[in-house]
Design a protein around this motif. Sequence first.
Motif, mmCIF file in Angstrom:
data_model
loop_
_atom_site.group_PDB
_atom_site.id
_atom_site.type_symbol
_atom_site.label_atom_id
_atom_site.label_comp_id
_atom_site.label_asym_id
_atom_site.label_seq_id
_atom_site.Cartn_x
_atom_site.Cartn_y
_atom_site.Cartn_z
ATOM 1 N N ILE A 164 -37.176 9.650 -14.343
ATOM 2 C CA ILE A 164 -37.727 8.819 -15.415
ATOM 3 C C ILE A 164 -38.616 9.645 -16.334
ATOM 4 O O ILE A 164 -38.556 9.516 -17.566
ATOM 5 C CB ILE A 164 -38.510 7.635 -14.826
ATOM 6 C CG1 ILE A 164 -37.541 6.630 -14.187
ATOM 7 C CG2 ILE A 164 -39.345 6.938 -15.909
ATOM 8 C CD1 ILE A 164 -38.227 5.480 -13.471
ATOM 9 N N VAL A 202 -33.547 7.660 -18.100
ATOM 10 C CA VAL A 202 -34.556 6.692 -17.653
ATOM 11 C C VAL A 202 -33.882 5.552 -16.894
ATOM 12 O O VAL A 202 -34.361 5.111 -15.839
ATOM 13 C CB VAL A 202 -35.352 6.134 -18.854
ATOM 14 C CG1 VAL A 202 -36.228 4.952 -18.419
ATOM 15 C CG2 VAL A 202 -36.223 7.216 -19.471
ATOM 16 N N LEU A 227 -34.497 4.241 -13.045
ATOM 17 C CA LEU A 227 -34.791 2.857 -12.663
ATOM 18 C C LEU A 227 -33.809 2.363 -11.606
ATOM 19 O O LEU A 227 -34.188 1.637 -10.679
ATOM 20 C CB LEU A 227 -34.732 1.952 -13.899
ATOM 21 C CG LEU A 227 -35.822 2.194 -14.954
ATOM 22 C CD1 LEU A 227 -35.563 1.337 -16.191
ATOM 23 C CD2 LEU A 227 -37.206 1.880 -14.381
#
Length: 235
Positions: free
Chosen positions: A43, A200, A204
């Motif tokens: 991330i 990103v 997640l």
Amino acid sequence: MALYGTLVNGILIILGTLLGLFFTKIPERYKETVMHGIGLAVILIGLQMAFSTDSIIVVLLSLLTGAIIGEFFHVEEGLNRLGNWIGSKFVSKNKNFSVAEGFVTASLIFVIGAMSVIGALDSGLRGDHEVLITKGVIDGFVALVLTTTLGFGVIFSVIPVVVYQGGIALLATQIERWIPDAFLNGLIVELTAVGGLLIVAIGLNLLKIVQIRVGNLLPSILTVVLIYYIYQLFI
């Protein structure tokens, strides 16, 4: 040789995966915490890349058009089918490991990103393989850890890595004939930002915060080229 960096990258992924196969009996809590650490790092890398954009509208439109195309053609479903097909050719000793998941997750992590594009361009344009070799060291370590949790399917990610980066490197040997340097430099910035947001999303997913169909967003890596070209016409 334009493909030298790409080949080194692929070899290091294979070595990392093979080493990872010897550490599959690591307790689950260790694997889970390590994957959380990787997810957080992924991330962070993605955010750093995403913040490089000079035009958020290009990034937004690229993601929107890419998402529509990806959903229409069921890209993620196709990637999973490919992974399952590859997995059907092999027998995993550990039924908890999904060949498809290992293949898709590792492919997305290794293929998407600034280092893939910039490194391949450096290899093709300048014969400089330092970026791809550095990326290979990182990928090899990540492959080792991913293999302990996702199984040997990770090794098949070498195929898209070599095809994708090798294709860019070979194209880059001729690209200066077609694309001005100013346009190419600007495009790399926006491509980096779009790729960063996809990274990103991968982070997640690794943290299991949300399940994003990252595969269906992959066409945005292509649509950003058209969106950026149109954007340049009006500024």
